[in-house]
Design a protein around this motif. Structure first.
Motif, PDB file in Angstrom:
ATOM      1  N   LEU A 122      35.124  37.846  35.861  1.00  0.00           N
ATOM      2  CA  LEU A 122      34.751  37.780  34.451  1.00  0.00           C
ATOM      3  C   LEU A 122      33.385  37.115  34.319  1.00  0.00           C
ATOM      4  O   LEU A 122      32.730  37.195  33.296  1.00  0.00           O
ATOM      5  N   ASP A 123      32.985  36.431  35.363  1.00  0.00           N
ATOM      6  CA  ASP A 123      31.721  35.695  35.359  1.00  0.00           C
ATOM      7  C   ASP A 123      31.096  35.878  36.735  1.00  0.00           C
ATOM      8  O   ASP A 123      31.797  36.201  37.702  1.00  0.00           O
ATOM      9  N   ASN A 126      37.468  32.191  36.492  1.00  0.00           N
ATOM     10  CA  ASN A 126      36.647  33.263  35.926  1.00  0.00           C
ATOM     11  C   ASN A 126      35.826  33.970  37.006  1.00  0.00           C
ATOM     12  O   ASN A 126      35.644  35.184  36.961  1.00  0.00           O
ATOM     13  N   ALA A 146      33.500  45.603  35.783  1.00  0.00           N
ATOM     14  CA  ALA A 146      34.614  46.104  34.975  1.00  0.00           C
ATOM     15  C   ALA A 146      35.530  46.961  35.846  1.00  0.00           C
ATOM     16  O   ALA A 146      36.754  46.861  35.759  1.00  0.00           O
ATOM     17  N   ALA A 147      34.936  47.786  36.693  1.00  0.00           N
ATOM     18  CA  ALA A 147      35.732  48.646  37.575  1.00  0.00           C
ATOM     19  C   ALA A 147      36.525  47.805  38.578  1.00  0.00           C
ATOM     20  O   ALA A 147      37.688  48.093  38.863  1.00  0.00           O
ATOM     21  N   SER A 178      27.498  44.827  35.331  1.00  0.00           N
ATOM     22  CA  SER A 178      28.600  44.605  34.393  1.00  0.00           C
ATOM     23  C   SER A 178      29.635  45.736  34.468  1.00  0.00           C
ATOM     24  O   SER A 178      30.842  45.485  34.476  1.00  0.00           O
ATOM     25  N   ASP A 179      29.162  46.979  34.560  1.00  0.00           N
ATOM     26  CA  ASP A 179      30.097  48.106  34.646  1.00  0.00           C
ATOM     27  C   ASP A 179      30.860  48.103  35.959  1.00  0.00           C
ATOM     28  O   ASP A 179      32.061  48.387  35.997  1.00  0.00           O
ATOM     29  N   PHE A 217      45.485  40.545  35.690  1.00  0.00           N
ATOM     30  CA  PHE A 217      45.413  39.283  34.945  1.00  0.00           C
ATOM     31  C   PHE A 217      46.714  39.000  34.223  1.00  0.00           C
ATOM     32  O   PHE A 217      47.295  39.899  33.596  1.00  0.00           O
ATOM     33  N   ARG A 230      37.569  44.695  38.118  1.00  0.00           N
ATOM     34  CA  ARG A 230      38.663  44.070  37.368  1.00  0.00           C
ATOM     35  C   ARG A 230      39.784  45.064  37.115  1.00  0.00           C
ATOM     36  O   ARG A 230      40.964  44.741  37.167  1.00  0.00           O
ATOM     37  N   ASN A 231      39.364  46.286  36.835  1.00  0.00           N
ATOM     38  CA  ASN A 231      40.333  47.313  36.494  1.00  0.00           C
ATOM     39  C   ASN A 231      41.206  47.704  37.697  1.00  0.00           C
ATOM     40  O   ASN A 231      42.424  47.830  37.559  1.00  0.00           O
TER      41      ASN A 231
END
Lengths: 225, 410
Positions: free
Chosen positions: A42-43, A37, A66-67, A62-63, A75, A69-70
């Motif tokens: 994610l964490d 994670n 997200a970017a 957090s945003d 995944f 991860r994107n």
């Protein structure tokens, strides 16, 4: 933090180099999921650092996570996690939707990614019309579509029979040989033998970090299945 | 994620369970349809009243005999029945702007023709009355000054009376009886329909004022000149308030009412009637607004409920979307757009259903209806707000899910 604070990972320091194929092993509760994670953004770590591709990402908002991860992480899950009512192509397009890529460009890229996993002929099939192995390949295409620096696979063969598992592992090996960095979580030594490096966790600690000559998955040298 | 993608994704997920989506919309559909249909019927009725009043003219003042108790005050002779034909003559003579005063007496009674009979209302009137009330004659003739002067036993029938006594046949020249008096039908009135109070204006028989007084038992009052009501017609451009005040002063003087004593007559004009109607239609509108609000509230709760179910069912999907790069606000927007889409589609269906209902009501019940564009816009806008408001809580809940736990959700 309450009195039941659990230290899931303790004093773990790992460097994964570009182009490596790493298997993460350990029994449940060993901390390998937490490690995963963190790796997947994610964490966030309560303490310590995580540098991904040269960038410190452990303290991002957090945003911003997200970017990351994107754009930089792909995944792959044990249970595929495809949207059941969307076609394979639409599923593959999803990360690009959140990346803000226009519709026409999305379609072209998604079809190319599906071709890379040998499923371009199934672009308009829904997940229920595909076999488990095909579904996982759609999920892999989805993970690749934003051209990530790291592919994270969490028990990717856990829901597949052994023949199909080997096909998926061959696909991973081929992607890795093409330069993709892969971290794969598994509890099966049979799966880990195809990786070039094995990290073993126990009780929140990294107990073994072993480089090995990966076994070549059958069908690796064949054409795309 | 741009808005177009979000709407497309919302439509996809609503299509996934069409029955559930349809049932969820039902509350909104009913609310909006009720608003549109009710406003259409209400506006149609109001429009009709306004046209009725316009056709009657607002320059009419009705004066009627009051029922004031004289509280022991002894009044002189000639005031036993307060309103008289002479009051009418005086008003016409002395008040500027008055063009016609038409006195009348009225009596509810049974009309007999052959073996048929019908309960109706008899008006004893003069030709001026027919003129002031705008009665037309479609068959035969109306009442004449000669009829009044000679107390001729003639009668003009309203359409409803003709229908009930003669089955729609030509009654002119036939005989009808009221009490024991035979009257000859000389004419039939044109149709007027309902008045502003909803009474059937065609259920009347008109006889000369003198004939009524002479032949109807119970009209033999101590003052043979008494009347029940009179219609006062004012010339165009006359100040109605001013004229009414003058009529009142004159009548008080003629009836020898002293300072502080109540009027022994009543007076009203048609704009007052219109104002009353307006007030009652406002009360009705308020009631309908309350019904619509409750229905939209219930619809909104239905949407919230189904969105909460949907968020729970799609926890893994939300987890996946977060994992592959959706920001929290993307998830929030996705569910908000879904709930708003639900309510707006419901509103659109509701508008169609409401317009359809109004048309069916207009067709079957014969009520006039008027589709008000502002009611359509308002209903749709409120529905949209309902979707946003009741979608907000489920959407926030979805956007705050922890991606790790959401992905693990079974």
């Amino acid at each position: 933090m309450g009195p039941h604070r659990v230290q899931a990972l303790d004093n773990v320091s790992v460097e994964v180099r570009r182009g490596e194929f790493v298997a993460v092993m350990g029994p449940s509760g060993s901390g390998k999921s937490t490690f995963m994670n963190l790796l997947g953004c994610l964490d966030r770590p309560d303490a310590g650092h995580y540098r991904l591709d040269g960038q410190e990402v452990g303290r991002l908002s957090s945003d911003a996570l997200a970017a990351v991860r994107n754009r930089r992480i792909g995944f792959v899950f044990q249970s595929f996690n495809l949207l059941p009512r969307q076609t394979a192509q639409a599923n593959v397009e999803l990360p690009m939707v959140y990346a803000g890529i226009p519709r026409a460009a999305r379609a072209a890229t998604a079809l190319k990614a599906l071709a890379a996993v040998g499923l371009d002929s199934r672009a308009h099939h829904r997940p229920t019309q595909l076999s488990g192995g095909q579904q996982q390949r759609v999920a892999i295409a989805r993970a690749l579509v934003n051209d990530p620096v790291l592919l994270l696979a969490d028990e990717p063969t856990g829901a597949l029979d052994s023949a199909t598992s080997l096909e998926i592992l061959a696909l991973f090996q081929r992607l890795n040989r093409a330069g993709l960095t892969i971290v794969l979580v598994t509890h099966e030594p049979d799966v880990a033998r195809f990786a070039g490096r094995v990290l073993s966790f126990r009780d929140g600690r990294l107990v073994d970090d072993r480089h090995q000559v990966p076994e070549e998955a059958p069908g690796l040298r064949e054409a795309v299945p | 994620m741009n808005a177009l993608d979000a709407v497309r994704s919302a439509l996809d997920s609503l299509r996934a369970s069409p029955l559930r989506s349809a049932l969820t919309m039902l509350g909104i559909v009913i609310g909006v349809a009720a608003v549109i249909a009710m406003v259409a019927v209400g506006a149609g009725a109001r429009d009709q009243v306004l046209r009725q009043i316009a056709s009657l003219g607002t320059n009419l003042v009705m004066v009627g005999q009051g029922s004031v108790v004289r509280s022991g005050v002894k009044l002189g002779a000639g005031t036993a029945s307060s309103l008289t034909e002479d009051d009418g003559i005086a008003v016409l003579a002395e008040i500027p702007g008055v063009t016609v005063t038409a006195p009348s007496v009225r009596w509810g009674l049974q009309v007999v023709a052959g073996n048929q009979n019908w309960g109706s209302v008899l008006f004893g009137v003069t030709p001026d009355y027919m003129d002031a009330r705008d009665w037309s004659v479609v068959q035969g003739r109306g009442l004449s000054d000669e009829d009044v002067a000679q107390a001729n036993k003639v009668v003009v029938l309203g359409q409803t009376v003709v229908r009930n006594l003669f089955g729609g046949g030509d009654p002119v020249g036939e005989q009808v009886r009221v009490f024991s008096t035979p009257l000859t039908v000389v004419g039939v009135l044109g149709e007027k329909g309902q008045n502003t109070q909803g009474q059937d204006q065609d259920d009347v028989i008109l006889v000369p004022l003198s004939t009524a007084k002479r032949n109807i038992p119970g009209m033999a009052k101590s003052n043979p000149r008494f009347v029940h009501t009179m219609v006062v017609k004012l010339a165009d451009g006359t100040d109605q308030e001013e004229a009414q005040a003058q009529i009142r002063d004159l009548l008080r003087q003629r009836h020898r009412l002293i300072e502080g004593q109540d009027d022994d007559f009543w007076m009203r004009n048609l704009s007052e009637v219109a104002a009353t109607r307006d007030a009652s239609s406002r009360a009705l509108s308020f009631l309908l607004a309350a019904v619509a609000a409750v229905s939209l509230l219930v619809g909104g709760i239905g949407i919230m409920n189904i969105m909460l179910v949907s968020v729970t069912e799609r926890t893994r999907e939300i987890g996946l979307r977060l994992a592959i790069g959706a920001r929290r606000r993307d998830i929030l927007m996705q569910f908000l757009i879904e709930s708003t889409t639900l309510s707006l589609i419901g509103a659109a269906v509701g508008v169609l259903a409401g317009v359809g209902t109004a048309m069916v009501v207009a067709g079957l019940a014969g009520w006039p209806t008027l589709i008000r564009l502002d009611s359509v816009v308002l209903a749709v806008a409120v529905s949209g707000l309902v979707g946003v408001f009741f979608g907000l809580y489920p959407a926030r809940r979805a956007s705050r899910l922890n991606p790790i736990e959401a992905l693990r959700h079974e």
